[in-house]
Structure formats: structure tokens, C-alpha cells
Design a protein around this motif. Structure first.
Motif, PDB file in Angstrom:
ATOM      1  N   THR A   8       0.833  -1.204   0.000  1.00 46.25           N
ATOM      2  CA  THR A   8       0.000   0.000   0.000  1.00 46.25           C
ATOM      3  C   THR A   8       0.869   1.255   0.000  1.00 46.25           C
ATOM      4  N   SER A   9       0.493   2.209  -0.828  1.00 44.95           N
ATOM      5  CA  SER A   9       1.202   3.479  -0.960  1.00 44.95           C
ATOM      6  C   SER A   9       0.327   4.395  -1.805  1.00 44.95           C
ATOM      7  N   PRO A  10       0.653   5.693  -1.857  1.00 41.47           N
ATOM      8  CA  PRO A  10      -0.104   6.579  -2.751  1.00 41.47           C
ATOM      9  C   PRO A  10      -0.094   6.099  -4.201  1.00 41.47           C
ATOM     10  N   ARG A  11       1.043   5.550  -4.639  1.00 41.30           N
ATOM     11  CA  ARG A  11       1.096   5.041  -6.015  1.00 41.30           C
ATOM     12  C   ARG A  11       0.178   3.837  -6.175  1.00 41.30           C
ATOM     13  N   SER A  12       0.138   2.966  -5.186  1.00 37.40           N
ATOM     14  CA  SER A  12      -0.753   1.807  -5.244  1.00 37.40           C
ATOM     15  C   SER A  12      -2.207   2.258  -5.386  1.00 37.40           C
ATOM     16  N   LYS A  13      -2.569   3.297  -4.664  1.00 40.38           N
ATOM     17  CA  LYS A  13      -3.940   3.800  -4.742  1.00 40.38           C
ATOM     18  C   LYS A  13      -4.249   4.313  -6.143  1.00 40.38           C
ATOM     19  N   ARG A  14      -3.292   5.033  -6.749  1.00 39.53           N
ATOM     20  CA  ARG A  14      -3.493   5.531  -8.113  1.00 39.53           C
ATOM     21  C   ARG A  14      -3.605   4.375  -9.101  1.00 39.53           C
TER      22      ARG A  14
END
Length: 257
Positions: free
Chosen positions: A137-143
Motif C-alpha cells: 500500500t502506498s499513494p502510487r498503489s492507490k493511483r
């Protein structure tokens, strides 16, 4: 440019995710036309986890790697009967461990994950991103999770496809190179990567991360009096080859003949 046929976008409805989990692995092995999911797994695993993973085509693995290496666990992405048979004949006697991701029901002594459908390579690639973003999980994963939701992607695809001149060949950047086998299968056109030569009038297609290389090549072609259309796939580098592959399914009927 002629309007895009509505039925061309039916391919989006055929793309389905398969839920699966992979154990910790150190090697990825891919066979015929499985470049897209294999490199999606490699790049995604490296980018989101920081792990170093090895990738090999099936015959480099069989003849140059597995006899001499201690591969803790391998993910195989294979469809061809001969490739799967060769893996079974070598890997199983050596007691190497692994899982097979394939597009159809096949006979193999390896644990299997079957991803079905005529868009199997796309399904597998998007499913891999779905799995990776669920555990890292990370901001990139969310995108990325937002980008693999294709429910509202039609308008974006239409606008991006309109930028492509179907009378020109395709020249794709290094980031987009995993889509090469699917593009060649679908478009019936000359499709090349930046690493080749003998270029012709082309759509030069690149992403945000390699746009400098793309623009440099486009300028070089123009200086040789070639016709050039530049197209940037402005999504995450992980999804860009997948989106370009989807476009090739939509365009394929218009580029024949």
C-alpha cells in the motif's frame, strides 16, 4: 479520421480480473506472447516492494539458468504446450518450486492459476497489478487501483486513439515494449521498438517517464524527412503498456488490409 466503431470498445467488457495470491518468488519465466504480464509483474514487484527479481524467457531459464542456479521460487507465465512440457521435464526432477500462470486449462505438475478469456494477457496483467497493490500500500498503489478500474476509461481511450494515424507504422518506447507481441498480433502493421533501426513514417509512442527519448527519436526521424505523429500515453508506467494493448484490440479491424 473515420469515427471509431462502437463495437470496437466491446473489448473493455471482456477484460476480467482474476483473484489470486503469489508466494515470495525470486524469478519470473515467460513464454510466447506473455511478455506483458511478465514485465508487469517484474516492474510492479520491483517498484512497489523494492525487491530484486530476475526475469528470463523460458529457454534461457531451461538451458542457461536452472541447471546452475538455486531458484527459491519461480512464477511461470506460459501457454504453449511445448513450453509447459519442457518446464515439467526439467523443473520437476530438479525439485524446483513454482506456480504456473496460464491462459487455458493445461496439463502440468506445477500449481496452476488459470486466467481465461480472449484478452487473457490483459486480464493477467491487470490481475497482477490488483494483487500487488493489495499487499503493497502506498499513494502510487492507490493511483494504480484507480487506473485498473476500466469502468470509465472509454472517453480517454477514444481521445488517445484519435491521436494515432493508422496509416503510419508504430514505434514504441522502452517502457511500452512489453506490449510489442500484442501490437504485432492485432494491428497487422510494422511495429518496432526504439532499439531497432530501418525506421519509416511512424507514430512515435512514448510515456511520461521516457518522453525525452521519444521526442529525441521523433526529431531524428523528422530530420530524415519522415512523417511523424507523437503520442504520449499519460498513465502510470505500469499501466501504459496495458492501455496501449487495449487500444490495439480496438484498432485492429481498422488497420487490416
Amino acid at each position: 479520421m473515420l469515427p471509431l466503431p462502437e463495437d470496437g470498445f466491446d473489448i473493455i467488457k471482456k477484460i476480467k480480473l482474476t483473484n489470486f495470491e503469489l508466494p515470495k518468488f525470486s524469478t519470473i519465466v515467460y513464454g510466447y506472447r506473455m511478455d506483458l504480464p511478465a514485465y508487469t509483474l517484474l516492474r510492479g514487484k520491483t517498484a512497489l516492494s523494492g525487491d530484486i527479481v530476475k526475469i528470463l524467457n523460458v529457454y534461457d531459464f531451461l538451458y542457461l539458468d536452472v541447471p546452475y542456479s538455486d531458484n527459491a521460487y519461480t512464477v511461470f507465465l506460459l501457454n504453449e504446450d511445448d513450453e509447459i512440457r519442457d518446464i515439467d521435464n526439467v523443473v520437476v526432477p530438479l525439485n524446483a518450486k513454482g506456480v504456473l500462470i496460464t491462459c487455458r486449462e493445461v496439463s502440468s505438475r506445477l500449481k496452476k492459476i488459470v486466467v481465461s478469456g480472449e484478452t487473457c494477457e490483459l486480464n493477467a496483467s491487470l490481475s497482477i497489478i490488483s494483487w500487488l497493490t493489495s499487499i503493497y500500500t502506498s499513494p502510487r498503489s492507490k493511483r494504480l487501483q484507480e487506473e485498473i478500474d476500466l469502468s470509465d476509461v472509454k472517453d480517454w481511450l477514444q481521445e488517445k486513439i484519435k491521436q494515432i494515424d493508422i496509416d503510419l507504422d508504430l514505434l514504441i518506447s522502452p517502457t511500452l515494449s512489453p506490449s510489442l507481441p500484442i501490437l504485432r498480433m492485432n494491428l497487422g502493421k510494422k511495429v518496432k521498438t526504439f532499439y531497432e533501426n530501418d525506421f519509416s513514417d511512424s507514430n512515435v509512442i512514448y510515456t511520461g517517464v521516457d518522453f525525452m527519448v521519444g521526442r529525441k527519436l521523433a526529431h531524428s526521424l523528422r530530420s530524415k524527412n519522415m512523417k511523424v505523429k507523437e503520442v504520449q500515453i499519460d498513465t502510470d508506467p505500469l499501466t501504459a503498456p496495458i492501455y496501449l494493448s487495449i487500444m490495439s484490440y480496438i484498432l485492429k479491424d481498422r488497420t487490416r488490409g
